[in-house]
Design a protein around this motif. Sequence first.
Motif, mmCIF file in Angstrom:
data_model
loop_
_atom_site.group_PDB
_atom_site.id
_atom_site.type_symbol
_atom_site.label_atom_id
_atom_site.label_comp_id
_atom_site.label_asym_id
_atom_site.label_seq_id
_atom_site.Cartn_x
_atom_site.Cartn_y
_atom_site.Cartn_z
ATOM 1 N N PRO A 1 20.318 -30.074 -11.733
ATOM 2 C CA PRO A 1 20.533 -29.902 -10.546
ATOM 3 C C PRO A 1 21.898 -29.487 -10.352
ATOM 4 O O PRO A 1 22.748 -29.707 -11.162
ATOM 5 C CB PRO A 1 20.281 -31.296 -9.722
ATOM 6 N N SER A 2 22.186 -28.676 -9.268
ATOM 7 C CA SER A 2 23.623 -28.200 -9.068
ATOM 8 C C SER A 2 23.956 -28.173 -7.766
ATOM 9 O O SER A 2 23.121 -28.020 -6.770
ATOM 10 C CB SER A 2 23.649 -26.678 -9.816
ATOM 11 N N CYS A 3 25.264 -27.990 -7.282
ATOM 12 C CA CYS A 3 25.685 -27.746 -6.011
ATOM 13 C C CYS A 3 27.143 -26.860 -5.855
ATOM 14 O O CYS A 3 27.758 -26.883 -7.118
ATOM 15 C CB CYS A 3 25.939 -29.051 -5.058
ATOM 16 N N ALA A 4 27.316 -26.304 -5.037
ATOM 17 C CA ALA A 4 28.439 -25.653 -4.755
ATOM 18 C C ALA A 4 28.879 -25.554 -3.308
ATOM 19 O O ALA A 4 28.071 -24.978 -2.406
ATOM 20 C CB ALA A 4 28.461 -24.061 -5.371
ATOM 21 N N PHE A 5 30.258 -25.583 -3.031
ATOM 22 C CA PHE A 5 30.633 -25.336 -1.649
ATOM 23 C C PHE A 5 31.166 -23.985 -1.340
ATOM 24 O O PHE A 5 31.448 -23.224 -2.223
ATOM 25 C CB PHE A 5 32.005 -26.217 -1.351
ATOM 26 N N ARG A 6 30.647 -23.684 -0.035
ATOM 27 C CA ARG A 6 30.791 -22.052 0.160
ATOM 28 C C ARG A 6 32.191 -21.899 0.484
ATOM 29 O O ARG A 6 32.965 -22.658 1.346
ATOM 30 C CB ARG A 6 29.910 -21.889 1.467
ATOM 31 N N PRO A 7 32.756 -20.585 -0.094
ATOM 32 C CA PRO A 7 34.106 -20.407 0.183
ATOM 33 C C PRO A 7 34.637 -19.903 1.728
ATOM 34 O O PRO A 7 33.356 -19.275 2.081
ATOM 35 C CB PRO A 7 34.720 -19.598 -0.857
ATOM 36 N N GLY A 8 35.600 -19.876 2.314
ATOM 37 C CA GLY A 8 35.782 -19.263 3.440
ATOM 38 C C GLY A 8 35.157 -19.950 4.726
ATOM 39 O O GLY A 8 35.175 -19.256 5.827
ATOM 40 N N SER A 9 34.373 -20.812 4.680
ATOM 41 C CA SER A 9 33.749 -21.498 5.854
ATOM 42 C C SER A 9 35.015 -22.074 6.737
ATOM 43 O O SER A 9 35.822 -22.948 6.228
ATOM 44 C CB SER A 9 32.785 -22.580 5.529
ATOM 45 N N THR A 10 35.029 -21.657 7.883
ATOM 46 C CA THR A 10 36.037 -22.324 8.868
ATOM 47 C C THR A 10 35.785 -23.139 9.811
ATOM 48 O O THR A 10 36.513 -24.048 10.058
ATOM 49 C CB THR A 10 36.990 -21.014 9.553
ATOM 50 N N LYS A 11 34.379 -23.043 10.616
ATOM 51 C CA LYS A 11 34.207 -24.027 11.305
ATOM 52 C C LYS A 11 33.126 -25.068 10.753
ATOM 53 O O LYS A 11 32.978 -26.273 11.539
ATOM 54 C CB LYS A 11 33.017 -23.312 12.432
ATOM 55 N N THR A 12 32.585 -24.930 9.833
ATOM 56 C CA THR A 12 31.689 -25.996 9.063
ATOM 57 C C THR A 12 32.158 -26.052 7.532
ATOM 58 O O THR A 12 32.761 -25.217 7.041
ATOM 59 C CB THR A 12 30.208 -25.528 9.302
ATOM 60 N N LEU A 13 31.663 -27.301 6.891
ATOM 61 C CA LEU A 13 31.870 -27.344 5.460
ATOM 62 C C LEU A 13 30.295 -27.030 4.970
ATOM 63 O O LEU A 13 29.513 -28.034 5.223
ATOM 64 C CB LEU A 13 32.309 -28.616 5.092
ATOM 65 N N GLU A 14 30.101 -26.089 4.248
ATOM 66 C CA GLU A 14 28.783 -25.807 3.905
ATOM 67 C C GLU A 14 28.572 -25.985 2.142
ATOM 68 O O GLU A 14 29.566 -25.593 1.622
ATOM 69 C CB GLU A 14 28.148 -24.292 4.282
ATOM 70 N N LEU A 15 27.534 -26.414 2.032
ATOM 71 C CA LEU A 15 27.230 -26.755 0.618
ATOM 72 C C LEU A 15 25.855 -26.048 0.296
ATOM 73 O O LEU A 15 24.855 -26.535 1.081
ATOM 74 C CB LEU A 15 27.146 -28.420 0.373
ATOM 75 N N ALA A 16 25.809 -25.406 -0.944
ATOM 76 C CA ALA A 16 24.550 -24.993 -1.354
ATOM 77 C C ALA A 16 23.846 -26.003 -2.577
ATOM 78 O O ALA A 16 24.974 -26.430 -3.275
ATOM 79 C CB ALA A 16 24.454 -23.552 -1.906
ATOM 80 N N SER A 17 22.628 -26.365 -2.709
ATOM 81 C CA SER A 17 22.329 -27.178 -3.726
ATOM 82 C C SER A 17 21.078 -26.813 -4.043
ATOM 83 O O SER A 17 20.100 -26.013 -3.347
ATOM 84 C CB SER A 17 22.021 -28.637 -2.990
#
Length: 90
Positions: A1-17
């Motif tokens: 399993p893996s996850c990574a935060f999306r760079p450049g998100s200004t209004k939300t904190l987005e995470l891919a898993s």
Amino acid sequence: PSCAFRPGSTKTLELASGGTDCKIHLWDVMKPKRPLATYTIQQPDTGESGKPQVCNPPMVHSLSWSPSGKLLAAGLGDGNIPIFSIENRN
């Protein structure tokens, strides 16, 4: 399993898993009840049978965003690295 935060998100904190379910989920960390989007990894044919591989499906082992946050690469257990174009949610 893996996850990574999306760079450049200004209004939300987005995470891919991603993990053993052969799917990638995009989450708003502040509203984790339901994913923003789900991307299914396409399983290649096994040849003559035309059926997806069952014993060793392409599980997600690693995730990495492009610096722009528009592309997401997924390292799969079968050796493939698909690249997803993710729409801008900012």
